[in-house]
Design an enzyme around this catalytic site. Structure first.
Site, PDB file in Angstrom:
ATOM      1  N   TYR A 175     -13.475  -5.636 -12.533  1.00 33.73           N
ATOM      2  CA  TYR A 175     -12.481  -6.673 -12.245  1.00 33.73           C
ATOM      3  C   TYR A 175     -11.801  -6.346 -10.926  1.00 33.73           C
ATOM      4  O   TYR A 175     -11.369  -5.217 -10.702  1.00 33.73           O
ATOM      5  CB  TYR A 175     -11.430  -6.742 -13.358  1.00 33.73           C
ATOM      6  CG  TYR A 175     -10.399  -7.826 -13.122  1.00 33.73           C
ATOM      7  CD1 TYR A 175     -10.747  -9.175 -13.203  1.00 33.73           C
ATOM      8  CD2 TYR A 175      -9.080  -7.507 -12.799  1.00 33.73           C
ATOM      9  CE1 TYR A 175      -9.804 -10.170 -12.969  1.00 33.73           C
ATOM     10  CE2 TYR A 175      -8.135  -8.502 -12.573  1.00 33.73           C
ATOM     11  CZ  TYR A 175      -8.507  -9.835 -12.657  1.00 33.73           C
ATOM     12  OH  TYR A 175      -7.568 -10.820 -12.432  1.00 33.73           O
TER      13      TYR A 175
ATOM     14  N   ASP B 289     -12.239  -0.207  -5.075  1.00 36.83           N
ATOM     15  CA  ASP B 289     -11.072  -0.898  -5.609  1.00 36.83           C
ATOM     16  C   ASP B 289     -10.295   0.109  -6.447  1.00 36.83           C
ATOM     17  O   ASP B 289     -10.615   0.350  -7.609  1.00 36.83           O
ATOM     18  CB  ASP B 289     -11.514  -2.108  -6.443  1.00 36.83           C
ATOM     19  CG  ASP B 289     -10.317  -2.861  -7.006  1.00 36.83           C
ATOM     20  OD1 ASP B 289      -9.186  -2.352  -6.883  1.00 36.83           O
ATOM     21  OD2 ASP B 289     -10.526  -3.958  -7.565  1.00 36.83           O
TER      22      ASP B 289
ATOM     23  N   LYS C  76      -0.764  -1.902  -8.104  1.00 39.16           N
ATOM     24  CA  LYS C  76      -0.155  -1.290  -9.297  1.00 39.16           C
ATOM     25  C   LYS C  76       0.798  -0.128  -8.978  1.00 39.16           C
ATOM     26  O   LYS C  76       1.925  -0.384  -8.573  1.00 39.16           O
ATOM     27  CB  LYS C  76      -1.254  -0.946 -10.302  1.00 39.16           C
ATOM     28  CG  LYS C  76      -1.948  -2.257 -10.726  1.00 39.16           C
ATOM     29  CD  LYS C  76      -2.860  -2.198 -11.912  1.00 39.16           C
ATOM     30  CE  LYS C  76      -3.254  -3.620 -12.296  1.00 39.16           C
ATOM     31  NZ  LYS C  76      -4.657  -3.917 -12.315  1.00 39.16           N
TER      32      LYS C  76
HETATM   33  C1  LIG Z   1      -5.258  -5.243 -11.674  1.00 38.25           C
HETATM   34  C2  LIG Z   1      -6.448  -5.113 -10.808  1.00 38.25           C
HETATM   35  C3  LIG Z   1      -6.671  -5.983  -9.721  1.00 38.25           C
HETATM   36  C4  LIG Z   1      -5.817  -7.186  -9.469  1.00 38.25           C
HETATM   37  O1  LIG Z   1      -4.510  -6.850  -9.169  1.00 38.25           O
HETATM   38  P1  LIG Z   1      -3.370  -7.982  -9.364  1.00 38.25           P
HETATM   39  O2  LIG Z   1      -2.143  -7.317  -8.832  1.00 38.25           O
HETATM   40  O3  LIG Z   1      -3.330  -8.270 -10.824  1.00 38.25           O
HETATM   41  O4  LIG Z   1      -3.781  -9.157  -8.563  1.00 38.25           O
HETATM   42  C5  LIG Z   1      -7.727  -5.723  -8.899  1.00 38.25           C
HETATM   43  N1  LIG Z   1      -8.541  -4.679  -9.107  1.00 38.25           N
HETATM   44  C6  LIG Z   1      -8.367  -3.834 -10.139  1.00 38.25           C
HETATM   45  C7  LIG Z   1      -9.287  -2.683 -10.312  1.00 38.25           C
HETATM   46  C8  LIG Z   1      -7.330  -4.038 -11.030  1.00 38.25           C
HETATM   47  O5  LIG Z   1      -7.189  -3.229 -12.079  1.00 38.25           O
END
Ligand SMILES: *Cc1c(COP(=O)(O)O)cnc(C)c1O
Length: 457
Positions: A163, A258, A286
């Site tokens: 994701y 990511d 985050k």
């Molecule tokens: C949470 C998440 C995102 C998206 O971040 P948002 O702040 O919710 O847009 C992208 N990549 C990873 C791996 C994530 O866990």
């Protein structure tokens, strides 16, 4: 509706094991459902996969959440990852108050963003320059644009169950809520965009090689969660990240990590420091926002200077580098022990402590599951883990999907009833914070020992 007027007073400090009053939550959530799709602003919050309704949260303190009916929970969601210090850490609250008094946004350079950039560049091995944005989604979206701009190629490769936020082209077989709700690739994404995304199973280097062979000089980048956390936690197999580094280099494509979840959670240098593999671009989010909306992407000076205004790849933001968000990030990293003068190594003691507490929790959960004769696989990396209800090791999305989601749903409900707040999906990571104590671990394990008996009943 202010929480101060509800019944949730002064319960913080002890765990209420029975949570039976929910009228206020139900009232508020019913009103929300009429006003917002599903009553929520992000799909997995709606508890569709586990049944029942989510408690409506009044406040959080340390490792605990209290709902509007006064029920208290040990929180393993932590706002889906950011709150590595727990809720409302006094140091973060204080720095936020001070920032707010000076003004909440200027749309102009500030010292706070320079300080935050210095911290990120100092901590993350592959980042020489960084750009702050407002969410993880924005970070990945912008990183992909940069990768495409830099290579002059259109295709990207992502992994099944990975994701990367909700941008067009990244929802193909995505993890997190897309996996939880079992949605097909989302309507609203033009076919022409979706076609620019290639897919491979996580931990499958042969599939990645085949994609590059099939599309010579067309793939701009591979984007990967270096530790997958959105199909549940799935660690990279031995050699997987090294293999991605090698293949992308060989084919003139960029490697994008990511690290929106793993950055500053698995260690100050993220997964790339832990596994010793340096990507070309890194996405963060985050934890670096300390609970405020922040994302970031960064890489080498040569690549990052392709961004406007030094370069021609465009990306902008009214609230980007927002002083409140930068302050919360600086406060969080400082309290983690990462605010060291230039050139000095960060103090990783916080991460050792997180790892210890989480390991004890995961190990003891494995013991009570064995005792209850419930088959589980616990995948853990540092302070995040997933309890998969399956007897087979989980190495990829197909493996994660073989888990018994019905059992997970029953377990989730049984834990919630006992005051333990878990992510409402089999395909998410449980997060632990520095505020979680040995007593929290014990209470959680005791609750799990009981809950596991309800799972097979
Ligand atoms: C949470 C998440 C995102 C998206 O971040 P948002 O702040 O919710 O847009 C992208 N990549 C990873 C791996 C994530 O866990």
């Amino acid at each position: 509706m202010a929480w101060g007027r509800s019944r949730c007073v002064a319960k913080y400090g002890k765990l209420s094991l029975v949570t039976d009053a929910h009228e206020r939550s139900q009232q508020i959530f019913e009103a929300s459902r009429a006003l917002m799709p599903g009553g929520v602003n992000s799909p997995v919050r709606a508890y569709q996969a586990v049944g029942g309704e989510p408690p409506v949260i009044a406040y959080g303190r340390g490792p605990r959440l209290t709902d509007v009916d006064g029920n208290e929970y040990i929180d393993y969601v932590l706002s889906w990852g950011p709150l590595i210090l727990g809720h409302a850490h006094p140091g973060v609250v204080e720095i936020l108050q001070r920032a707010a008094e000076r003004g909440t946004s200027f749309g102009a350079p500030t010292e706070l963003e320079a300080e935050m950039a210095r911290l990120v560049v100092q901590a993350v091995p592959s980042i020489e320059m960084v750009r702050f944005v407002n969410s993880g989604t924005e970070a990945t979206m912008s990183a992909l644009r940069l990768a495409r701009g830099h290579t002059g190629r259109d295709l990207i490769l992502k992994f099944e169950g990975g994701y990367h936020g909700h941008a067009d082209g990244l929802l193909a077989r995505a993890g997190s809520g897309v996996a939880t709700l079992g949605l097909p690739d989302s309507p609203g994404v033009p076919k022409a965009f979706a076609e620019q995304t290639l897919l491979a199973p996580y931990n499958d280097l042969a599939a990645v090689r085949a994609a590059f062979t099939g599309h010579p000089e067309e793939i701009a980048c591979v984007i990967v969660e270096p530790v997958a956390a959105n199909m549940g936690v799935v660690p990279p197999a031995e050699g997987f990240l090294e293999g991605l580094r090698e293949i992308t280099r060989e084919h003139g494509a960029l490697l994008v990590f990511d690290e929106v979840i793993t950055g500053f959670r698995l260690g100050s240098g993220g997964a790339q420091a832990l596994f010793g593999v340096e990507p070309d671009l890194t996405c963060l989010g985050k934890v670096i926002g300390g609970g405020l909306p922040v994302g970031a992407y960064g890489g080498s000076r040569a690549i990052m200077e392709r961004m406007a205004p030094t370069g021609d790849v465009y990306q902008a933001g009214t609230l980007s580098g927002n002083p409140m968000a930068m302050a919360a990030g600086i406060g969080t990293l400082g309290i983690l022990g990462l605010m060291t003068p230039p050139g000095q190594p960060a103090n990783d003691g916080s991460y050792r402590k997180l790892d210890d507490v989480t390991k004890r929790l995961a190990d003891q959960l494995a013991v009570v599951a064995r005792r209850a004769e419930v088959d589980v696989q616990i995948n853990r990396v540092g302070s995040m883990f997933t309890v998969f209800f399956t007897d087979e090791p989980v190495r990829d999305y197909a493996g994660a999907k073989r888990a018994n989601t019905e059992r997970f749903a029953r377990f989730h409900r049984a834990m919630l009833k006992r005051g333990v707040y878990l992510p409402p999906s089999q395909f998410e990571a449980w997060m632990v914070s520095l505020a979680h104590t040995e007593a929290d671990v014990e209470a959680t394990v005791a609750a799990a020992a009981e809950a596991l008996n309800e799972v097979t009943a």
